[in-house]
Design an enzyme around this catalytic site. Structure first.
Site, PDB file in Angstrom:
ATOM      1  N   LYS A   1     -48.729 -37.538  60.422  1.00  0.00           N
ATOM      2  CA  LYS A   1     -48.175 -38.680  61.159  1.00  0.00           C
ATOM      3  C   LYS A   1     -49.258 -39.707  61.534  1.00  0.00           C
ATOM      4  CE  LYS A   1     -44.189 -36.133  63.021  1.00  0.00           C
ATOM      5  NZ  LYS A   1     -43.410 -35.774  64.248  1.00  0.00           N
TER       6      LYS A   1
ATOM      7  N   TYR B   1     -35.276 -40.183  59.579  1.00  0.00           N
ATOM      8  CA  TYR B   1     -34.940 -39.423  60.791  1.00  0.00           C
ATOM      9  C   TYR B   1     -33.479 -39.637  61.218  1.00  0.00           C
ATOM     10  CZ  TYR B   1     -39.638 -37.667  61.927  1.00  0.00           C
ATOM     11  OH  TYR B   1     -40.828 -36.978  61.935  1.00  0.00           O
TER      12      TYR B   1
ATOM     13  N   PHE C   1     -34.916 -40.098  72.045  1.00  0.00           N
ATOM     14  CA  PHE C   1     -36.249 -40.481  71.586  1.00  0.00           C
ATOM     15  C   PHE C   1     -36.244 -41.151  70.218  1.00  0.00           C
ATOM     16  CE2 PHE C   1     -35.627 -35.918  70.600  1.00  0.00           C
ATOM     17  CZ  PHE C   1     -35.756 -35.941  69.220  1.00  0.00           C
TER      18      PHE C   1
ATOM     19  N   ARG D   1     -44.103 -24.378  59.057  1.00  0.00           N
ATOM     20  CA  ARG D   1     -43.739 -24.485  60.480  1.00  0.00           C
ATOM     21  C   ARG D   1     -44.677 -23.634  61.336  1.00  0.00           C
ATOM     22  NH1 ARG D   1     -39.900 -28.447  61.815  1.00  0.00           N
ATOM     23  NH2 ARG D   1     -39.880 -27.309  63.766  1.00  0.00           N
TER      24      ARG D   1
ATOM     25  N   ARG E   1     -50.622 -28.516  65.792  1.00  0.00           N
ATOM     26  CA  ARG E   1     -50.169 -29.293  66.945  1.00  0.00           C
ATOM     27  C   ARG E   1     -50.930 -28.922  68.215  1.00  0.00           C
ATOM     28  NH1 ARG E   1     -43.753 -29.365  65.256  1.00  0.00           N
ATOM     29  NH2 ARG E   1     -43.717 -31.487  64.412  1.00  0.00           N
TER      30      ARG E   1
ATOM     31  N   ASN F   1     -47.164 -35.912  67.481  1.00  0.00           N
ATOM     32  CA  ASN F   1     -47.550 -34.507  67.321  1.00  0.00           C
ATOM     33  C   ASN F   1     -48.098 -34.197  65.924  1.00  0.00           C
ATOM     34  OD1 ASN F   1     -45.133 -34.667  65.985  1.00  0.00           O
ATOM     35  ND2 ASN F   1     -44.088 -33.080  67.172  1.00  0.00           N
TER      36      ASN F   1
ATOM     37  N   HIS G   1     -45.171 -33.587  60.493  1.00  0.00           N
ATOM     38  CA  HIS G   1     -43.758 -33.275  60.294  1.00  0.00           C
ATOM     39  C   HIS G   1     -43.653 -32.166  59.270  1.00  0.00           C
ATOM     40  CE1 HIS G   1     -39.477 -33.604  59.303  1.00  0.00           C
ATOM     41  NE2 HIS G   1     -39.870 -33.474  58.053  1.00  0.00           N
TER      42      HIS G   1
ATOM     43  N   GLU H   1     -35.530 -33.980  51.861  1.00  0.00           N
ATOM     44  CA  GLU H   1     -36.696 -34.752  52.312  1.00  0.00           C
ATOM     45  C   GLU H   1     -37.693 -34.984  51.180  1.00  0.00           C
ATOM     46  OE1 GLU H   1     -36.476 -33.385  57.008  1.00  0.00           O
ATOM     47  OE2 GLU H   1     -38.203 -32.808  55.809  1.00  0.00           O
TER      48      GLU H   1
HETATM   49  P1  IDP Z   1     -39.926 -30.900  64.664  1.00  0.00           P
HETATM   50  O1  IDP Z   1     -40.784 -32.067  64.186  1.00  0.00           O
HETATM   51  O2  IDP Z   1     -40.770 -29.822  65.278  1.00  0.00           O
HETATM   52  O3  IDP Z   1     -38.986 -30.390  63.604  1.00  0.00           O
HETATM   53  P2  IDP Z   1     -37.613 -32.210  65.893  1.00  0.00           P
HETATM   54  O4  IDP Z   1     -36.805 -31.645  67.012  1.00  0.00           O
HETATM   55  O5  IDP Z   1     -37.005 -32.209  64.523  1.00  0.00           O
HETATM   56  O6  IDP Z   1     -39.030 -31.459  65.894  1.00  0.00           O
HETATM   57  O7  IDP Z   1     -37.982 -33.703  66.302  1.00  0.00           O
HETATM   58  C1  IDP Z   1     -38.485 -34.616  65.367  1.00  0.00           C
HETATM   59  C2  IDP Z   1     -39.654 -35.349  65.982  1.00  0.00           C
HETATM   60  O8  IDP Z   1     -39.164 -36.135  67.072  1.00  0.00           O
HETATM   61  C3  IDP Z   1     -40.742 -34.479  66.608  1.00  0.00           C
HETATM   62  O9  IDP Z   1     -41.667 -33.979  65.687  1.00  0.00           O
HETATM   63  C4  IDP Z   1     -41.373 -35.443  67.591  1.00  0.00           C
HETATM   64  O10 IDP Z   1     -42.242 -36.371  66.916  1.00  0.00           O
HETATM   65  C5  IDP Z   1     -40.147 -36.193  68.105  1.00  0.00           C
HETATM   66  N1  IDP Z   1     -39.597 -35.568  69.322  1.00  0.00           N
HETATM   67  C6  IDP Z   1     -38.890 -34.418  69.412  1.00  0.00           C
HETATM   68  N2  IDP Z   1     -38.535 -34.157  70.689  1.00  0.00           N
HETATM   69  C7  IDP Z   1     -39.016 -35.186  71.421  1.00  0.00           C
HETATM   70  C8  IDP Z   1     -38.965 -35.503  72.828  1.00  0.00           C
HETATM   71  O11 IDP Z   1     -38.405 -34.780  73.654  1.00  0.00           O
HETATM   72  N3  IDP Z   1     -39.600 -36.666  73.200  1.00  0.00           N
HETATM   73  C9  IDP Z   1     -40.216 -37.504  72.320  1.00  0.00           C
HETATM   74  N4  IDP Z   1     -40.279 -37.239  71.004  1.00  0.00           N
HETATM   75  C10 IDP Z   1     -39.688 -36.093  70.554  1.00  0.00           C
HETATM   76 MG    MG Z   2     -37.410 -31.357  62.689  1.00  0.00          MG
END
Ligand code: IDP
Ligand code: MG
Length: 140
Positions: free
Chosen positions: A11, A51, A59, A87, A104, A114, A117, A128
């Protein structure tokens, strides 16, 4: 065990801090192989399309702005159980909850920024991967 492919994105927060090599090294030492890779800058519309599954989340708007804020490295990772393995190497979404030694935990700036992805299942991985790459561009 099955050889799988998964979609990985380094990212903008990590690319900005020149961490792409350090992050790829985590995948390689963790047993995954880079089967395709390119550096690109997502438009806001491309980030929104990628997304789309999160469109209803609070968010979403901030996430898409962040994902289009600078270059990313998009890659296909290949290996045994690659979706789950990726993961594990990434760690939990929230770096405060990520296990020691994960990308992370070690590199993320926040729950949003973070650093990486990773696809969450085999069917989403296939979707994807085809969002970014043609079959001809993937060489495991
Ligand atoms: P993942 O990347 O671990 O699969 P997801 O729930 O799919 O997590 O969320 C996609 C992305 O959205 C996350 O990687 C992060 O960048 C962002 N994100 C997820 N939850 C939050 C939140 O509570 N606040 C702000 N950004 C979030
Ligand atoms: Mg995800």
């Amino acid at each position: 065990m099955a050889i799988e492919r998964t979609l990985s994105i380094i990212k903008p927060d990590a690319v900005r801090r020149n961490l792409t090599g350090a992050i790829v090294a985590r995948f390689e030492s963790g047993g995954l192989r880079v089967a395709a890779q390119k550096r690109m800058r997502l438009s806001l519309a491309q980030a929104q399309a990628f997304y789309a599954v999160h469109a209803a989340r609070p968010f979403f708007s901030s996430l898409c702005t962040f994902m289009s804020s600078g270059p990313v490295v998009v890659q296909v990772l290949e290996g045994e159980n690659a979706v789950l393995r990726n993961r594990e190497i990434m760690g939990a979404t929230d770096p405060a909850k990520a296990a020691p030694g994960t990308i992370r935990k070690d590199f993320a700036e926040s729950i949003e920024a973070n650093s990486v992805h990773g696809s969450d299942a085999a069917d989403t991985a296939a979707k994807e991967i085809s969002f970014f790459f043609s079959e001809l561009e993937i060489v495991g």
